[in-house]
Design an enzyme around this catalytic site. Structure first.
Site, short mmCIF file in Angstrom:
data_model
loop_
_atom_site.label_atom_id
_atom_site.label_comp_id
_atom_site.label_asym_id
_atom_site.label_seq_id
_atom_site.Cartn_x
_atom_site.Cartn_y
_atom_site.Cartn_z
N ARG A 106 0.81 -1.22 0.00
CA ARG A 106 0.00 0.00 0.00
C ARG A 106 0.84 1.27 0.00
NH1 ARG A 106 -3.59 -3.28 3.66
NH2 ARG A 106 -2.27 -2.35 5.23
N GLU B 115 4.15 -9.63 14.78
CA GLU B 115 3.55 -10.10 16.02
C GLU B 115 3.78 -11.59 16.21
OE1 GLU B 115 -0.71 -9.86 18.37
OE2 GLU B 115 -0.35 -8.58 16.63
#
Length: 175
Positions: A61, A98
């Site tokens: 993006r 994560e």
């Protein structure tokens, strides 16, 4: 058009890509020609005082907002890609997600020492992706002119991760 209208256009998808995440979907903004043009023009205004040689955007993006901003400012655009996507000699940095690790790569000849670089992405969350992009640019001798985002999730600590750099965001959400 104003930033409040753009913020209202951003689609929020709860529990995507997993439970507890509130995904901010910018496809509803970039598919609207007036809104997309407004966002790019606003980004250009906010970095008009910077002497920028290049814009760098991380996959994917960062390409969406970085390339048209580079065009608007009349500077080049350099993509930072996921592993295995760049054909020429490159440098690589791994970063922690994560749940695991990922990596990004940049062509070795993409940035000349001393060039002033604006790194642009759609969203600032924890800052992990962008600090990795910063390290890639700096390894090649680029000077960071600023870090620009369409959206900032203020409670996730991205600004703290990027302390010492000029961070600009158009729209903020707590999370």
């Amino acid at each position: 058009m104003d930033l409040s209208t753009v913020k209202d256009m951003i689609r929020i998808i709860p529990d995507f890509p997993r439970a507890g995440i509130s995904f901010k979907d910018i496809t509803t903004v970039v598919k609207d020609g007036e809104a997309f043009k407004y966002v790019i023009n606003e980004m250009a205004k906010r970095c008009a005082d910077k002497d920028i040689d290049l814009i760098v955007g991380p996959e994917a993006r960062g390409f969406i907002v970085g390339a048209p901003l580079a065009y608007q400012l009349g500077v080049g655009f350099v993509p930072i890609r996921k592993p295995g996507k760049l054909p020429a000699e490159k440098i690589r940095k791994e970063y922690q997600l994560e749940y695991g690790f990922d990596a990004m790569e940049l062509h070795k000849d993409a940035i000349k020492p001393g060039q002033k670089v604006l790194i642009v992405d759609d969203l600032l969350a924890t800052g992990g992706t962008i600090i990795t992009a910063v390290k890639l640019v700096e390894e090649l001798g680029g000077k960071i002119a600023g870090l620009m985002f369409l959206i900032e999730l203020t409670e996730l600590g991205g600004r703290e991760t990027l302390r010492g750099y000029d961070v600009i965001s158009l729209i903020q959400y707590p999370y």
